[in-house]
Enzyme design. Sequence first.
Site: not given
Ligand SMILES: CC(C)(COP(=O)(O)OP(=O)(O)OC[C@H]1O[C@@H](n2cnc3c(N)ncnc32)[C@H](O)[C@@H]1OP(=O)(O)O)[C@@H](O)C(=O)NCCC(=O)NCCS
Length: 183
Positions: A116, A128
């Site tokens: 979710e 995702y």
């Molecule tokens: C979601 C989360 C885990 C992503 O971690 P991250 O290390 O920044 O992600 P990555 O660098 O591996 O990025 C992977 C993909 O995520 C998406 N993404 C990452 N940052 C983004 C941003 N600022 N805006 C939009 N998409 C983004 C993109 O699809 C990205 O792929 P791309 O780099 O080819 O565009 C991080 O933002 C986080 O901890 N968020 C808070 C907790 C949370 O919301 N968890 C999910 C609960 S369902």
Amino acid sequence: MLQPPPPFQLRALDLFDLPAVSIIEKQAFPTPTKEKSYQYELTENKLAHYQALIYERDEQAEQLLGYAGYWLIADEVHISTIAVDPQWRGHGLGELLLLNMLFLTYEHDASLVTLEVRENNLTAQSLYRKNRFEVVGRRRRYYRDTGEDAILMTVLLQSNTAYRQFLEHKRETLFAQLAGAQF
Ligand SMILES: CC(C)(COP(=O)(O)OP(=O)(O)OC[C@H]1O[C@@H](n2cnc3c(N)ncnc32)[C@H](O)[C@@H]1OP(=O)(O)O)[C@@H](O)C(=O)NCCC(=O)NCCS
């Protein structure tokens, strides 16, 4: 467990990680999960599997960069959390944690991954979707803190060899990217 290039390391999340988890939780979620709940997950919940992403400066000094977890329920892996330290986002580490869970799903012989996500969390939804999760439903006002809907997303793994190849290619690309970057 995947073995990313050094200085990154994945291992099971441990009780001693929980103070660092709490710090990231507070920056990652509108309602952070309490340390007590994580203690329960790690010690009591037999369905729960949690992983830590570590930056290993040397054998004495580890830093927790992120963590992820899921519940294994029959042949379903339900992702319960994924978070990266805000200072380390945007380098592929969220994707590394997700890929690791997807490869672990194959190890469990599970066939379906579900989760979710908040309707306004477009960053996570993008992560995702990029990994071929599809929207299969919506739970109205599921999150009591903000009143947001939950978007239900799933990916099917069973007899899906094309998806396995897709993940293997992603892993290679991501490992090469992490190995070539300066951190
Ligand atoms: C979601 C989360 C885990 C992503 O971690 P991250 O290390 O920044 O992600 P990555 O660098 O591996 O990025 C992977 C993909 O995520 C998406 N993404 C990452 N940052 C983004 C941003 N600022 N805006 C939009 N998409 C983004 C993109 O699809 C990205 O792929 P791309 O780099 O080819 O565009 C991080 O933002 C986080 O901890 N968020 C808070 C907790 C949370 O919301 N968890 C999910 C609960 S369902």
